[in-house]
Write a protein that holds these residues in place. Structure first.
Motif, PDB file in Angstrom:
ATOM      1  N   LEU A 185       0.842  -1.198   0.000  1.00 46.18           N
ATOM      2  CA  LEU A 185       0.000   0.000   0.000  1.00 46.18           C
ATOM      3  C   LEU A 185       0.880   1.252   0.000  1.00 46.18           C
ATOM      4  CD1 LEU A 185      -2.650   1.577   0.403  1.00 46.18           C
ATOM      5  CD2 LEU A 185      -2.479   1.123   2.843  1.00 46.18           C
ATOM      6  N   LEU A 186       1.893   1.197   0.855  1.00 43.18           N
ATOM      7  CA  LEU A 186       2.821   2.324   0.976  1.00 43.18           C
ATOM      8  C   LEU A 186       3.525   2.598  -0.357  1.00 43.18           C
ATOM      9  CD1 LEU A 186       3.782   3.983   3.411  1.00 43.18           C
ATOM     10  CD2 LEU A 186       5.776   2.524   3.467  1.00 43.18           C
ATOM     11  N   GLU A 187       4.033   1.527  -0.924  1.00 45.92           N
ATOM     12  CA  GLU A 187       4.778   1.622  -2.186  1.00 45.92           C
ATOM     13  C   GLU A 187       3.909   2.259  -3.284  1.00 45.92           C
ATOM     14  OE1 GLU A 187       8.369   0.460  -4.181  1.00 45.92           O
ATOM     15  OE2 GLU A 187       7.848  -0.570  -2.355  1.00 45.92           O
ATOM     16  N   HIS A 188       2.693   1.779  -3.408  1.00 46.41           N
ATOM     17  CA  HIS A 188       1.806   2.295  -4.453  1.00 46.41           C
ATOM     18  C   HIS A 188       1.364   3.729  -4.161  1.00 46.41           C
ATOM     19  CE1 HIS A 188       1.586  -1.961  -5.552  1.00 46.41           C
ATOM     20  NE2 HIS A 188       1.376  -1.491  -6.753  1.00 46.41           N
ATOM     21  N   ALA A 189       1.124   4.019  -2.884  1.00 42.82           N
ATOM     22  CA  ALA A 189       0.719   5.382  -2.521  1.00 42.82           C
ATOM     23  C   ALA A 189       1.846   6.368  -2.843  1.00 42.82           C
ATOM     24  CB  ALA A 189       0.359   5.449  -1.045  1.00 42.82           C
ATOM     25  N   LEU A 190       3.087   5.972  -2.554  1.00 41.00           N
ATOM     26  CA  LEU A 190       4.233   6.850  -2.834  1.00 41.00           C
ATOM     27  C   LEU A 190       4.362   7.096  -4.336  1.00 41.00           C
ATOM     28  CD1 LEU A 190       6.925   5.375  -0.391  1.00 41.00           C
ATOM     29  CD2 LEU A 190       5.695   7.512  -0.124  1.00 41.00           C
ATOM     30  N   ASN A 191       4.264   6.014  -5.116  1.00 43.10           N
ATOM     31  CA  ASN A 191       4.362   6.138  -6.583  1.00 43.10           C
ATOM     32  C   ASN A 191       3.269   7.033  -7.139  1.00 43.10           C
ATOM     33  OD1 ASN A 191       6.577   4.703  -7.199  1.00 43.10           O
ATOM     34  ND2 ASN A 191       5.521   2.846  -7.835  1.00 43.10           N
ATOM     35  N   ARG A 192       2.070   6.818  -6.660  1.00 45.31           N
ATOM     36  CA  ARG A 192       0.927   7.575  -7.166  1.00 45.31           C
ATOM     37  C   ARG A 192       1.045   9.050  -6.812  1.00 45.31           C
ATOM     38  NH1 ARG A 192      -5.376   6.448  -6.901  1.00 45.31           N
ATOM     39  NH2 ARG A 192      -5.906   8.528  -6.227  1.00 45.31           N
ATOM     40  N   ASN A 193       1.471   9.304  -5.580  1.00 43.64           N
ATOM     41  CA  ASN A 193       1.630  10.685  -5.142  1.00 43.64           C
ATOM     42  C   ASN A 193       2.719  11.395  -5.953  1.00 43.64           C
ATOM     43  OD1 ASN A 193       3.003  12.803  -3.300  1.00 43.64           O
ATOM     44  ND2 ASN A 193       0.976  12.518  -2.413  1.00 43.64           N
ATOM     45  N   LEU A 194       3.804  10.681  -6.216  1.00 44.76           N
ATOM     46  CA  LEU A 194       4.895  11.257  -7.012  1.00 44.76           C
ATOM     47  C   LEU A 194       4.389  11.631  -8.408  1.00 44.76           C
ATOM     48  CD1 LEU A 194       8.021  11.769  -6.941  1.00 44.76           C
ATOM     49  CD2 LEU A 194       8.252   9.576  -8.087  1.00 44.76           C
ATOM     50  N   GLY A 195       3.680  10.700  -9.022  1.00 43.81           N
ATOM     51  CA  GLY A 195       3.137  10.956 -10.360  1.00 43.81           C
ATOM     52  C   GLY A 195       2.183  12.143 -10.353  1.00 43.81           C
ATOM     53  N   ALA A 196       1.291  12.182  -9.346  1.00 43.37           N
ATOM     54  CA  ALA A 196       0.295  13.263  -9.273  1.00 43.37           C
ATOM     55  C   ALA A 196       0.981  14.607  -9.033  1.00 43.37           C
ATOM     56  CB  ALA A 196      -0.696  12.966  -8.154  1.00 43.37           C
ATOM     57  N   SER A 197       2.014  14.616  -8.185  1.00 44.18           N
ATOM     58  CA  SER A 197       2.723  15.877  -7.897  1.00 44.18           C
ATOM     59  C   SER A 197       3.380  16.423  -9.156  1.00 44.18           C
ATOM     60  CB  SER A 197       3.818  15.663  -6.846  1.00 44.18           C
ATOM     61  OG  SER A 197       3.285  15.134  -5.694  1.00 44.18           O
ATOM     62  N   TYR A 198       3.991  15.536  -9.930  1.00 47.12           N
ATOM     63  CA  TYR A 198       4.671  15.979 -11.144  1.00 47.12           C
ATOM     64  C   TYR A 198       3.673  16.419 -12.223  1.00 47.12           C
ATOM     65  CZ  TYR A 198       9.149  14.228  -9.349  1.00 47.12           C
ATOM     66  OH  TYR A 198      10.284  14.032  -8.617  1.00 47.12           O
ATOM     67  N   ARG A 199       2.566  15.692 -12.316  1.00 45.08           N
ATOM     68  CA  ARG A 199       1.551  16.076 -13.310  1.00 45.08           C
ATOM     69  C   ARG A 199       0.983  17.456 -12.982  1.00 45.08           C
ATOM     70  NH1 ARG A 199       0.764  12.564 -16.862  1.00 45.08           N
ATOM     71  NH2 ARG A 199      -0.575  14.012 -17.911  1.00 45.08           N
ATOM     72  N   LYS A 200       0.851  17.706 -11.684  1.00 47.21           N
ATOM     73  CA  LYS A 200       0.321  18.997 -11.236  1.00 47.21           C
ATOM     74  C   LYS A 200       1.229  20.136 -11.722  1.00 47.21           C
ATOM     75  CE  LYS A 200      -2.801  21.103  -8.757  1.00 47.21           C
ATOM     76  NZ  LYS A 200      -4.204  21.009  -9.198  1.00 47.21           N
ATOM     77  N   LEU A 201       2.539  19.902 -11.668  1.00 39.80           N
ATOM     78  CA  LEU A 201       3.480  20.935 -12.126  1.00 39.80           C
ATOM     79  C   LEU A 201       3.252  21.251 -13.603  1.00 39.80           C
ATOM     80  CD1 LEU A 201       6.883  19.881 -10.502  1.00 39.80           C
ATOM     81  CD2 LEU A 201       5.258  21.590  -9.707  1.00 39.80           C
ATOM     82  N   ILE A 202       2.976  20.210 -14.370  1.00 39.19           N
ATOM     83  CA  ILE A 202       2.729  20.425 -15.806  1.00 39.19           C
ATOM     84  C   ILE A 202       1.436  21.222 -15.989  1.00 39.19           C
ATOM     85  CG2 ILE A 202       2.221  19.265 -18.003  1.00 39.19           C
ATOM     86  CD1 ILE A 202       4.021  16.947 -17.037  1.00 39.19           C
ATOM     87  N   GLU A 203       0.421  20.886 -15.178  1.00 43.34           N
ATOM     88  CA  GLU A 203      -0.881  21.548 -15.319  1.00 43.34           C
ATOM     89  C   GLU A 203      -0.840  23.024 -14.918  1.00 43.34           C
ATOM     90  OE1 GLU A 203      -3.529  19.217 -12.934  1.00 43.34           O
ATOM     91  OE2 GLU A 203      -3.200  17.446 -14.179  1.00 43.34           O
TER      92      GLU A 203
END
Lengths: 75, 342
Positions: free
Chosen positions: B65-83
């Motif tokens: 759960l931790l591993e997937h949450a970290l990956n997902r959060n990283l992806g979302a944070s970076y996508r936010k920068l693009i947006e």
């Protein structure tokens, strides 16, 4: 005729004093406002400080206004 | 910088500085090391990762759960920068984030090559670049490596992928990395901030090449094998330097690095016998992170503060993963600490 010219020049000076300081303040505010909105998007608690920071360049317009009032009513 | 470009930079840099402030401070890591795994998971659940943990808690448990949450959060944070970015800064962020496209393409190709199921492949992708999660899902659903390559024919990476002739994927994986850096270096403009960004990327290439050299030399690979995987465009290691270093043995390589600026960061962990590659790589990552932090203050209204945040976010996720995985494997605190980038 000369008096009318002088009054006209004073009015132009007063207008420039307010207009140019307004442009200057706007240039300053565009970046400060953008940054303040950026921080507020992340932390809404920054609203008060952000608003204060954004309006600080407005003080230069007040100086301009004072100069224009002096021009119009003292001279 | 033009008068009308300044607000775009002011907005994004203010946001990333506010985001960087929310990252886990350095002095929290020793506290996390003193916690047991359930406490660490609870700590992360109560932090900025809360939403990701909550949404994934129905599908995964404990460390997964931790591993997937970290990956997902990283992806979302970076996508936010693009947006949230506009103009030149958006262009640079998009180009920089293509490294995640490369990561995802490699993951999907490798997964498909070794016959991994679709769900397992998708567990390891980080949707942070130009390829969105639905794109990756449809790629993972395809039946073969060739079908995946064909599906990417409108993407820039296709110019490398089209040369795949079956067999091992190493060659196209190396070529994808080379293509990524060559495109990124070409995208950088001439403003002072972007010149420093270029210097950072060249340093990053040097560090990647240095890590590759260490790994391959430790494995006893000859010069020809090393040359093929070296990425061109570094700052201190030019083509001729790398060819020379590639011909040396591991101990000769260590002695030859004395004159380079990276040496001071790794000197205390390098010895002819028993050098830990993990420790060297950790020190080199820390060097790069500190370099990004230092230059982020030189030109406040540029891409540099964004880069600083991007790097710190990635390192935070890596550190949390290292602590959690280390605790799960019951590694000693000292071993875990040596692997943390701080």
């Amino acid at each position: 005729m000369v008096e009318a010219e002088a009054a006209g020049l004073i009015a132009i000076g007063a207008g420039l004093a307010v207009g140019l300081t307004g442009i200057g303040a706007a240039i300053g505010e565009q970046s400060i406002g953008s940054a303040a909105i950026g921080v507020m998007a992340e932390d809404p608690g920054f609203f008060g400080k952000g608003l204060l920071m954004t309006v600080i360049p407005e003080s230069i317009v007040i100086f301009g206004l004072v100069v224009s009032l002096i021009l119009l009513f003292v001279f | 910088m033009g008068l009308f470009k300044t607000p775009a930079y002011a907005y994004i840099t203010a946001r990333v500085r506010a985001r960087k402030k929310k990252l886990i401070p350095k002095d929290t890591y020793p506290k996390l090391l003193n916690m047991e795994l359930p406490e660490i998971i609870r700590f992360i659940e109560e932090s900025e990762y809360k939403r990701d943990v909550d949404e994934l808690s129905a599908r995964f448990r404990a460390i997964d759960l931790l591993e997937h949450a970290l990956n997902r959060n990283l992806g979302a944070s970076y996508r936010k920068l693009i947006e949230i970015s506009r103009g030149q800064v958006n262009y640079l962020i998009v180009e920089y984030m293509r490294r995640w496209d490369i990561w995802n393409i490699k993951t999907v190709l490798r997964g498909k090559y070794y016959g991994a199921p679709e769900e397992e492949i998708l567990d390891y992708v980080v949707s942070a670049g130009g390829l969105h999660y639905p794109d990756l899902e449809s790629m993972a659903k395809l039946e073969s490596v060739d079908a995946i390559i064909t599906s990417l024919q409108n993407r820039p990476c296709y110019q490398v992928l089209k040369d795949y002739e079956g067999g091992m994927l190493n060659k196209i994986e190396d070529d994808l990395d080379k293509l990524y850096y060559s495109r990124l270096l070409d995208a950088i403009g001439v403003s002072p901030g972007e010149k420093l960004f270029l210097k950072f990327l060249q340093t990053e290439i040097d560090i990647k090449n240095l890590k590759t050299l260490f790994r391959l030399k430790r494995a006893g690979v000859e010069r020809e094998g090393v040359q093929d995987v070296i990425i061109p465009g570094g700052l201190e290691f030019k083509g001729s330097d790398l060819i020379r270093l590639a011909g040396l043995s591991f101990s000769e390589l260590i002695h030859s690095l004395d004159g380079y600026s990276y040496w001071s960061s790794i000197a205390d962990v390098v010895s002819e016998e028993g050098t830990s590659l993990t420790e060297i790589e950790t020190k080199l990552d820390a060097y790069l992170m500190n370099f990004a932090s230092r230059i982020s203050h030189y030109y406040p209204l540029s891409i540099l503060p964004v880069l600083d945040y991007v790097l710190h976010k990635k390192i935070e996720v890596d550190n949390l993963r290292i602590i959690a995985r280390g605790k799960e494997l019951k590694l000693s605190d000292d071993v875990i600490r040596d692997n943390l980038v701080m």
